[in-house]
Design an enzyme around this catalytic site. Sequence first.
Site, short mmCIF file in Angstrom:
data_model
loop_
_atom_site.label_atom_id
_atom_site.label_comp_id
_atom_site.label_asym_id
_atom_site.label_seq_id
_atom_site.Cartn_x
_atom_site.Cartn_y
_atom_site.Cartn_z
N ASP A 60 80.09 29.92 -9.63
CA ASP A 60 81.46 29.48 -9.92
C ASP A 60 81.73 28.35 -8.92
O ASP A 60 82.50 28.49 -7.99
CB ASP A 60 82.45 30.65 -9.75
CG ASP A 60 83.77 30.40 -10.49
OD1 ASP A 60 83.97 29.26 -10.94
OD2 ASP A 60 84.57 31.34 -10.58
N HIS B 170 94.20 26.80 -13.08
CA HIS B 170 94.21 26.32 -14.46
C HIS B 170 95.60 26.03 -15.01
O HIS B 170 95.93 26.40 -16.14
CB HIS B 170 93.48 27.32 -15.36
CG HIS B 170 91.99 27.36 -15.16
ND1 HIS B 170 91.28 26.32 -14.63
CD2 HIS B 170 91.07 28.35 -15.41
CE1 HIS B 170 89.98 26.64 -14.57
NE2 HIS B 170 89.83 27.87 -15.02
N GLN C 293 82.37 21.96 -12.85
CA GLN C 293 82.41 23.36 -12.44
C GLN C 293 81.43 24.12 -13.32
O GLN C 293 81.53 24.08 -14.55
CB GLN C 293 83.83 23.93 -12.62
CG GLN C 293 84.00 25.37 -12.16
CD GLN C 293 84.29 25.51 -10.66
OE1 GLN C 293 84.51 24.51 -9.98
NE2 GLN C 293 84.28 26.73 -10.16
N ASN D 216 91.15 24.26 -12.61
CA ASN D 216 90.64 24.84 -11.37
C ASN D 216 91.81 25.13 -10.40
O ASN D 216 92.94 25.25 -10.84
CB ASN D 216 89.56 23.96 -10.75
CG ASN D 216 88.45 24.78 -10.11
OD1 ASN D 216 88.71 25.76 -9.41
ND2 ASN D 216 87.22 24.39 -10.36
N ARG D 217 91.52 25.25 -9.13
CA ARG D 217 92.50 25.84 -8.20
C ARG D 217 93.20 24.82 -7.31
O ARG D 217 92.60 23.82 -6.92
CB ARG D 217 91.77 26.87 -7.33
CG ARG D 217 91.26 28.00 -8.17
CD ARG D 217 90.31 28.92 -7.44
NE ARG D 217 89.96 30.02 -8.33
CZ ARG D 217 89.01 29.95 -9.27
NH1 ARG D 217 88.31 28.85 -9.43
NH2 ARG D 217 88.78 30.97 -10.05
N GLU E 221 82.45 22.74 -16.89
CA GLU E 221 83.77 22.14 -17.00
C GLU E 221 83.82 20.82 -16.24
O GLU E 221 83.88 20.83 -15.02
CB GLU E 221 84.82 23.09 -16.42
CG GLU E 221 84.77 24.50 -16.98
CD GLU E 221 85.41 25.52 -16.04
OE1 GLU E 221 86.49 25.24 -15.48
OE2 GLU E 221 84.83 26.59 -15.83
N HIS F 236 87.26 24.16 -21.63
CA HIS F 236 86.79 25.44 -21.09
C HIS F 236 86.06 26.31 -22.12
O HIS F 236 86.32 27.51 -22.21
CB HIS F 236 87.99 26.20 -20.50
CG HIS F 236 87.65 27.13 -19.39
ND1 HIS F 236 86.88 28.26 -19.56
CD2 HIS F 236 87.96 27.10 -18.08
CE1 HIS F 236 86.76 28.88 -18.40
NE2 HIS F 236 87.41 28.20 -17.48
N SER F 237 85.12 25.73 -22.85
CA SER F 237 84.32 26.57 -23.76
C SER F 237 83.31 27.40 -22.98
O SER F 237 82.77 26.95 -21.97
CB SER F 237 83.55 25.70 -24.77
OG SER F 237 84.38 25.40 -25.86
N TYR F 238 83.08 28.61 -23.47
CA TYR F 238 81.99 29.46 -22.99
C TYR F 238 80.87 29.34 -24.01
O TYR F 238 81.08 29.64 -25.19
CB TYR F 238 82.41 30.92 -22.93
CG TYR F 238 83.41 31.29 -21.87
CD1 TYR F 238 84.72 30.81 -21.91
CD2 TYR F 238 83.07 32.16 -20.84
CE1 TYR F 238 85.65 31.17 -20.95
CE2 TYR F 238 83.99 32.53 -19.87
CZ TYR F 238 85.27 32.03 -19.92
OH TYR F 238 86.18 32.40 -18.97
C1 GLA Z 1 86.96 28.79 -14.25
C2 GLA Z 1 87.03 29.28 -12.86
C3 GLA Z 1 86.60 30.68 -12.80
C4 GLA Z 1 87.44 31.53 -13.72
C5 GLA Z 1 87.34 31.01 -15.11
C6 GLA Z 1 88.25 31.78 -16.03
O1 GLA Z 1 85.68 28.61 -14.65
O2 GLA Z 1 86.29 28.48 -11.96
O3 GLA Z 1 86.69 31.17 -11.49
O4 GLA Z 1 88.78 31.45 -13.32
O5 GLA Z 1 87.68 29.64 -15.13
O6 GLA Z 1 88.08 33.14 -15.94
#
Ligand code: GLA
Length: 344
Positions: A245, A105, A281, A79-80, A309, A179-181
Amino acid sequence: MKIEERTVAEYHGRPVKIFDLENEHGLKARLMNYGATLVSLLVPDRAGHLEDITLGYDSFEGYLGNNPYFGATVGRFANRIGGARFVLGGREYLLARNEGPNHLHGGLKGFDKVMWEAGPVSDSHSVGVRFSYLSPDGEEGYPGNLDCQVTYLLNENDELHLAYLATTDRPTHVNLTHHSYFNLAGSRKENILEHELQIIASRFTPADEHLIPTGEIKEVAGTPLDFLKPQAIGRRLGELAAGYDHNFVLDSQGGLALAARVVEPESGRVMELYTTEPGLQFYSGNFLDGTIRGKGGRPYGRHSGFCLEPQHFPDSPNKPQFPTTVLKAGEIFKSLTVFKFLVV
Ligand code: GLA
């Protein structure tokens, strides 16, 4: 239980390895040492039909291109971090800026883009892979040599365990996540809007337009973030300008506890997520816009996958009121996340 290992490519002179795990119910997890990545996860639906429920690429090369962290291990800091900086021990550390003025990240070359050491591990009821990586002092701006380990284990209860360990030789910040989708419908549905999601969190951390937390903690009640009772992801998504998000403050703080449960009504697939982390997240794949062609050449459009996440809160290094992400020499960072699969 089975595990198979093979080399599929070479990257900077090192073998890119794939590990295939399988349990007695046929669940299959594919892992890769580049990024300590979960490449695919095949899970049965209610009729026993196996399908891959994660987004990603068919070949290693795909992961080197435009890759929004598909299946990756994210670090040093998931995250940020606002302003890509923090002060620790009276000293300012400047990190890589890779999202406007902020750090996302782990920076330009985070843990998702490095080669991990990898080896098979097993016990009486699980098989898996242990990945390790030594992040050198100063990497992406962070202090301290950080020794990290991520162990994935698939067991006979249809659980995938992700155990994280880290140690350092100088005080630093650590926040590791996966970070799986996911799309539990496999290839049957183009988006995840009908998935029913429950998040066991009464509160969240509001953020500014760059997704940097304001530092407040607010109740989800009365907002589109209220997933305490299961609801379809798409039900209130339109009320949010950019989709979901958000970092949720999990009700359980400390100890392994249920954080989220997702049901895909058509296939009957259910995923439960347990974690020891304080935050989660939830990202509804808002930045996917169809330009990425993933597995089977399929274009990944908006909301074609979701991420859950488990992590500490974003920007914790600059928010002393949040649970700390400081790791000191002599301490051991430990965290556990479990994805459990069943059907209804
Ligand atoms: C995380 C962030 C999103 C984005 C994704 C990757 O989930 O919170 O904002 O950056 O990763 O695209």
